[in-house]
Design a protein around this motif. Structure first.
Motif, PDB file in Angstrom:
ATOM      1  N   ASP A 172       4.435  15.069   0.103  1.00 26.37           N
ATOM      2  CA  ASP A 172       4.125  14.705   1.493  1.00 26.37           C
ATOM      3  C   ASP A 172       3.820  15.946   2.306  1.00 26.37           C
ATOM      4  OD1 ASP A 172       4.388  11.972   1.267  1.00 26.37           O
ATOM      5  OD2 ASP A 172       6.581  12.119   1.400  1.00 26.37           O
TER       6      ASP A 172
ATOM      7  N   LEU B 208       0.831  -1.214   0.000  1.00 23.28           N
ATOM      8  CA  LEU B 208       0.000   0.000   0.000  1.00 23.28           C
ATOM      9  C   LEU B 208       0.862   1.260   0.000  1.00 23.28           C
ATOM     10  CD1 LEU B 208      -2.842  -1.037   2.494  1.00 23.28           C
ATOM     11  CD2 LEU B 208      -3.126  -0.473   0.076  1.00 23.28           C
TER      12      LEU B 208
ATOM     13  N   ARG C 209       1.199   9.282  -5.682  1.00 26.13           N
ATOM     14  CA  ARG C 209       1.640  10.648  -5.363  1.00 26.13           C
ATOM     15  C   ARG C 209       2.563  11.173  -6.451  1.00 26.13           C
ATOM     16  NH1 ARG C 209       2.521  10.484   1.172  1.00 26.13           N
ATOM     17  NH2 ARG C 209       0.528  11.441   1.666  1.00 26.13           N
TER      18      ARG C 209
ATOM     19  N   GLU D 164      -4.611   6.005   7.372  1.00 24.29           N
ATOM     20  CA  GLU D 164      -4.360   7.432   7.636  1.00 24.29           C
ATOM     21  C   GLU D 164      -5.710   8.091   7.895  1.00 24.29           C
ATOM     22  OE1 GLU D 164      -1.998   9.338   4.637  1.00 24.29           O
ATOM     23  OE2 GLU D 164      -0.599   7.664   4.531  1.00 24.29           O
TER      24      GLU D 164
ATOM     25  N   ARG E   1       2.149   1.753  -3.418  1.00 25.06           N
ATOM     26  CA  ARG E   1       1.064   2.238  -4.272  1.00 25.06           C
ATOM     27  C   ARG E   1       0.804   3.722  -4.004  1.00 25.06           C
ATOM     28  NH1 ARG E   1      -3.710  -0.353  -6.286  1.00 25.06           N
ATOM     29  NH2 ARG E   1      -4.247   0.915  -8.083  1.00 25.06           N
ATOM     30  N   ARG E   2       0.813   4.085  -2.736  1.00 25.03           N
ATOM     31  CA  ARG E   2       0.586   5.485  -2.379  1.00 25.03           C
ATOM     32  C   ARG E   2       1.673   6.374  -2.966  1.00 25.03           C
ATOM     33  NH1 ARG E   2       1.799   7.384   3.595  1.00 25.03           N
ATOM     34  NH2 ARG E   2       3.857   7.174   2.667  1.00 25.03           N
ATOM     35  N   ASP E   3       2.910   5.919  -2.846  1.00 27.29           N
ATOM     36  CA  ASP E   3       4.013   6.731  -3.363  1.00 27.29           C
ATOM     37  C   ASP E   3       3.929   6.874  -4.880  1.00 27.29           C
ATOM     38  OD1 ASP E   3       4.834   6.947  -0.790  1.00 27.29           O
ATOM     39  OD2 ASP E   3       6.419   5.429  -0.916  1.00 27.29           O
TER      40      ASP E   3
ATOM     41  N   LEU F 267      -5.635   7.812  -4.683  1.00 25.82           N
ATOM     42  CA  LEU F 267      -4.658   8.134  -3.639  1.00 25.82           C
ATOM     43  C   LEU F 267      -5.339   8.223  -2.273  1.00 25.82           C
ATOM     44  CD1 LEU F 267      -1.814   8.925  -2.794  1.00 25.82           C
ATOM     45  CD2 LEU F 267      -2.295  11.273  -3.503  1.00 25.82           C
TER      46      LEU F 267
ATOM     47  N   VAL G 211      -6.214   4.697  -1.122  1.00 20.44           N
ATOM     48  CA  VAL G 211      -5.044   3.945  -0.650  1.00 20.44           C
ATOM     49  C   VAL G 211      -4.593   4.458   0.718  1.00 20.44           C
ATOM     50  CG1 VAL G 211      -2.602   3.464  -1.104  1.00 20.44           C
ATOM     51  CG2 VAL G 211      -4.259   3.281  -2.946  1.00 20.44           C
ATOM     52  N   ARG G 212      -4.655   5.771   0.893  1.00 19.11           N
ATOM     53  CA  ARG G 212      -4.282   6.323   2.213  1.00 19.11           C
ATOM     54  C   ARG G 212      -5.258   5.844   3.291  1.00 19.11           C
ATOM     55  NH1 ARG G 212      -4.255  12.328   1.963  1.00 19.11           N
ATOM     56  NH2 ARG G 212      -3.538  12.112   4.106  1.00 19.11           N
TER      57      ARG G 212
END
Lengths: 175, 188
Positions: A175, A160, A168, B22, A163-165, B13, B16-17
């Motif tokens: 960030d 995850l 982004r 989060e 995937r998030r990175d 996004l 996924v967060r």
């Protein structure tokens, strides 16, 4: 500019209704980490307690009176019920998210290790060598299962995070 | 009209967060999608209070199912599928007449972008009034496509029909809406 405006810059429709405060509070309760930790603690206490009580019962030197056996059975059933309820809650009602799963699996590994160690000592002191070995094998299985869960949780969290990175990077969000 | 395409990356996004746990991302996700979700529920049930209740039910279902969502890019169709299920449960419980007439007393009155709608700029109030007279299937596809901003493929996922069926249903719905509005003297 809110999210919807950003999604449809040319949209002339009225802005969507604000998210009601009551809904915000409800959703905060639904996603609460504290609530999940409480369920986890209850479930682990119930499961580990049931295991230790079973061992205590099994290592009694003499047959117990009926009322004591009923009390033991009742306590074990209650412990298992708490463990089952916690499992159901943490998988269906308040599921664990990526980071929560790592935390929960880590705590479960610690609890399983401590319980297994205590159970082996208990079996060695109060029972036979065979019972101690059997308890050790059962404890090792429990610890292995918890370690596997921790490994899976870490893997899922890693996936995850990757995937998030990636997302982004695609959308240029920092960030 | 070009198909409305939500910012997939942003939604993905956020999802996924959320899946990572989060907590602040949950708020972002709800703020991004509560409006379209509420409009869909409002248009299909006809009441603000019912829409609020069903929206809350839907969001709780979303939070519970989110860890198992394998394709974050497909969040929107998944969200509306859950909303549709909540709506079906609500109708089954008999708490409201299915797709009853829309209460216009508090419907927003700002103009709506006409898009593929016939004629000129349509008043949202008028569109809502027209929607109330559409059959459920046509009303739903119109709401999903125009008010919830789902693409054709997303509508197909939510409704469980092929994309071609969505297109033909949309075509029929627009024509019916145009006829309804024309009858009421809105042909401009």
């Amino acid at each position: 500019m809110n999210e919807h405006d950003r999604r449809n810059p040319g949209d002339r429709r009225p802005a969507p209704r604000e998210v009601p405060e009551e809904l915000v509070r409800t959703l905060a309760r639904e996603t609460s980490l504290g609530r999940r930790v409480r369920h986890l603690a209850t479930g682990l206490a119930g499961g580990c307690g049931a295991a230790l009580l079973t061992l205590l019962w099994a290592t009694e030197p003499a047959p117990l009176p009926l009322r004591t056996r009923v009390a033991f059975a009742g306590l074990i059933a209650v412990g298992l019920a708490w463990a089952a309820l916690a499992c159901w809650t943490l998988t269906r009602r308040h599921p664990l998210y990526g980071a929560d799963r790592v935390l929960a699996a880590g705590v479960a590994l610690g609890a399983a290790s401590a319980t297994a160690l205590g159970a082996v000592v208990l079996a060695a002191v109060r029972g036979t060598a065979a019972l101690a070995v059997g308890t050790g094998v059962a404890g090792a299985l429990a610890v292995t299962a918890a370690a596997l869960l921790l490994g899976r949780a870490r893997g899922r969290r890693r996936a995850l995070l990757d995937r998030r990175d990636a997302l982004r990077a695609e959308s240029g969000v920092r960030d | 009209m070009a198909e409305p395409e939500p910012e997939k990356e942003d939604d993905a996004l956020l999802v996924v967060r959320c899946q990572l746990g989060e907590r602040q991302a949950f708020t972002g996700l709800v703020r991004a999608w509560h409006g379209p979700l509420w409009r869909y529920l409002r248009a299909t049930t006809g009441g603000d209070g019912v829409a609020d209740d069903l929206a809350q039910e839907t969001w709780i279902g979303v939070l519970r199912g989110l860890p198992k969502l394998r394709e974050p890019e497909r969040f929107a169709p998944w969200l509306f599928t859950i909303a549709r299920r909540a709506l079906a449960d609500h109708l089954r419980r008999g708490r409201a007449a299915p797709f009853g007439s829309v209460d216009l007393a508090d419907a927003p009155g700002a103009p709506v972008d006409p898009g593929d709608f016939p004629g000129d700029v349509l008043d949202r109030l008028e569109v809502h009034a027209g929607l109330a007279d559409l059959p459920p299937a046509e009303r739903e596809v119109l709401v999903l496509f125009h008010l919830a901003d789902l693409p054709t493929a997303g509508c197909a996922d939510v409704l469980g029909v092929p994309a071609g069926t969505v297109k033909s249903r949309l075509f029929r719905a627009r024509r019916m809406l145009r006829d309804i509005l024309t009858e009421r003297g809105h042909d401009r």
